[in-house]
Design a protein around this motif. Sequence first.
Motif, PDB file in Angstrom:
ATOM      1  N   GLU A 193       0.861  -1.180  -0.095  1.00 41.61           N
ATOM      2  CA  GLU A 193      -0.091   0.023  -0.005  1.00 41.61           C
ATOM      3  C   GLU A 193       0.889   1.285  -0.028  1.00 41.61           C
ATOM      4  N   ASP A 243       0.639   5.808   0.507  1.00 40.41           N
ATOM      5  CA  ASP A 243       0.028   6.866   0.968  1.00 40.41           C
ATOM      6  C   ASP A 243       0.377   8.021   0.108  1.00 40.41           C
ATOM      7  N   TRP A 298      -4.252   5.330   2.731  1.00 40.21           N
ATOM      8  CA  TRP A 298      -3.581   4.206   2.358  1.00 40.21           C
ATOM      9  C   TRP A 298      -4.378   3.429   1.023  1.00 40.21           C
ATOM     10  N   THR A 299      -3.486   3.400  -0.144  1.00 41.03           N
ATOM     11  CA  THR A 299      -4.373   2.641  -1.318  1.00 41.03           C
ATOM     12  C   THR A 299      -3.335   1.470  -1.678  1.00 41.03           C
ATOM     13  N   VAL A 303       5.394   3.748   2.116  1.00 31.92           N
ATOM     14  CA  VAL A 303       4.750   2.675   1.374  1.00 31.92           C
ATOM     15  C   VAL A 303       4.640   1.523   2.539  1.00 31.92           C
ATOM     16  N   ARG A 304       3.866   0.647   2.686  1.00 32.83           N
ATOM     17  CA  ARG A 304       3.887  -0.417   3.626  1.00 32.83           C
ATOM     18  C   ARG A 304       3.278  -1.759   3.286  1.00 32.83           C
TER      19      ARG A 304
END
Length: 146
Positions: free
Chosen positions: A8, A10, A15-16, A113-114
């Motif tokens: 994901e 952001d 978050w996408t 990013v995650r």
Amino acid sequence: MTARRVVEVDTGGGWTPVCAYDDLIPGRGVAALVGGHQVAVFRDRAGRLYAVGNRDPFSGAYVVSRGLLGSRDGVPVVVEPMYHRAFDLRSGACADEPETPGGGPATLPVWPVRLACAAGPSGDRPAGATAAPSADRPSAPPREHP
């Protein structure tokens, strides 16, 4: 239903989901349109994730996601494919020169990013992200870089 690992990004609006973690090939990138920005997402060989702007500030082409990952003096970098400039994946700064020939900053925007877990069949593609069209022009970077 099984849990799967999802990458994901952001860009300031939450978050996408971009893609499944296992779909990212270590050392290679993917481009995604997230929050109106073309984002290049990378997974290095150690499994770390990075998200930077896909537009090369030297050529103006949206090709950073096609660059190669490596390191320079222990700093993770992506080498863009047009003029082979290296960019720090953590800060977005160009490791080769501080500005473009036109006098603009030689930096890429960087986004958080995650890795998240999502419930669903392992074959489903995450909703919310689309492939980035090359004609799209992202707005100003989401944050300043040192």
